[in-house]
Design a protein around this motif. Sequence first.
Motif, PDB file in Angstrom:
ATOM      1  N   THR A  70     -43.562-139.426 -73.913  1.00 16.49           N
ATOM      2  CA  THR A  70     -43.658-138.381 -72.278  1.00 16.49           C
ATOM      3  C   THR A  70     -43.888-136.689 -71.933  1.00 16.49           C
ATOM      4  OG1 THR A  70     -42.109-139.177 -71.180  1.00 16.49           O
ATOM      5  CG2 THR A  70     -43.662-140.965 -70.682  1.00 16.49           C
ATOM      6  N   SER A  71     -43.053-136.640 -72.682  1.00 20.15           N
ATOM      7  CA  SER A  71     -42.908-134.843 -72.839  1.00 20.15           C
ATOM      8  C   SER A  71     -43.979-134.544 -73.778  1.00 20.15           C
ATOM      9  CB  SER A  71     -41.936-134.160 -72.953  1.00 20.15           C
ATOM     10  OG  SER A  71     -40.968-135.113 -74.232  1.00 20.15           O
ATOM     11  N   THR A  73     -46.532-131.962 -75.350  1.00 23.28           N
ATOM     12  CA  THR A  73     -47.975-131.548 -74.884  1.00 23.28           C
ATOM     13  C   THR A  73     -48.852-131.231 -75.817  1.00 23.28           C
ATOM     14  OG1 THR A  73     -46.477-129.229 -75.192  1.00 23.28           O
ATOM     15  CG2 THR A  73     -46.451-130.428 -72.873  1.00 23.28           C
ATOM     16  N   CYS A  94     -49.003-140.118 -71.864  1.00 19.31           N
ATOM     17  CA  CYS A  94     -48.952-139.018 -72.652  1.00 19.31           C
ATOM     18  C   CYS A  94     -49.474-137.815 -71.690  1.00 19.31           C
ATOM     19  CB  CYS A  94     -49.276-138.967 -73.986  1.00 19.31           C
ATOM     20  SG  CYS A  94     -47.813-139.240 -74.753  1.00 19.31           S
ATOM     21  N   THR A  95     -48.801-138.098 -69.835  1.00 23.24           N
ATOM     22  CA  THR A  95     -50.201-137.185 -68.765  1.00 23.24           C
ATOM     23  C   THR A  95     -49.964-135.767 -69.012  1.00 23.24           C
ATOM     24  OG1 THR A  95     -48.187-137.601 -67.661  1.00 23.24           O
ATOM     25  CG2 THR A  95     -49.710-139.436 -67.228  1.00 23.24           C
ATOM     26  N   ARG A  96     -48.680-134.825 -69.713  1.00 22.38           N
ATOM     27  CA  ARG A  96     -48.339-133.849 -70.023  1.00 22.38           C
ATOM     28  C   ARG A  96     -48.948-133.158 -71.122  1.00 22.38           C
ATOM     29  NH1 ARG A  96     -42.025-132.954 -69.245  1.00 22.38           N
ATOM     30  NH2 ARG A  96     -41.821-134.057 -66.719  1.00 22.38           N
ATOM     31  N   SER A  98     -52.101-131.513 -73.451  1.00 19.87           N
ATOM     32  CA  SER A  98     -52.803-130.099 -73.406  1.00 19.87           C
ATOM     33  C   SER A  98     -53.888-130.533 -74.239  1.00 19.87           C
ATOM     34  CB  SER A  98     -52.116-128.920 -72.422  1.00 19.87           C
ATOM     35  OG  SER A  98     -51.568-128.679 -73.550  1.00 19.87           O
TER      36      SER A  98
END
Length: 124
Positions: A70-71, A73, A94-96, A98
């Motif tokens: 989940t961390s 990016t 994986c909401t982080r 980018s």
Amino acid sequence: LAHCSRLANHTLAVASRLPLLTSLKLPGCVRISNVGLAHLPALRSVLLTLHLDKCIKISDAGLAKVAQLTSLTSLRLARCPDITDEGVAALAHCTRLSALSLAHCSGVSEASLFALSGLTGLAS
């Protein structure tokens, strides 16, 4: 560790015991498979960058384990032929994220784009 053809799943078992590991780049490590990815959730709160381009033994089952990071990016999965829309959809957790690379993944379609549409921070 890019393109180190002798690295295998045990490498990820060892890496999973490094509590400060924020970046893991293994493109072209063709012996890495879903079995190795099963070790990665131990790094769920610290691993920011994961590059698995050309890791040809990775499939949707492995992405289910990656989705627990989940961390994350930045995730690169270019040229992983066994990845499909189903596996990519799991990455919505994986909401982080980018940055995500799925170049030359022939099993991925526009359905993946819809599945990831909730990742508002996804820029590339």
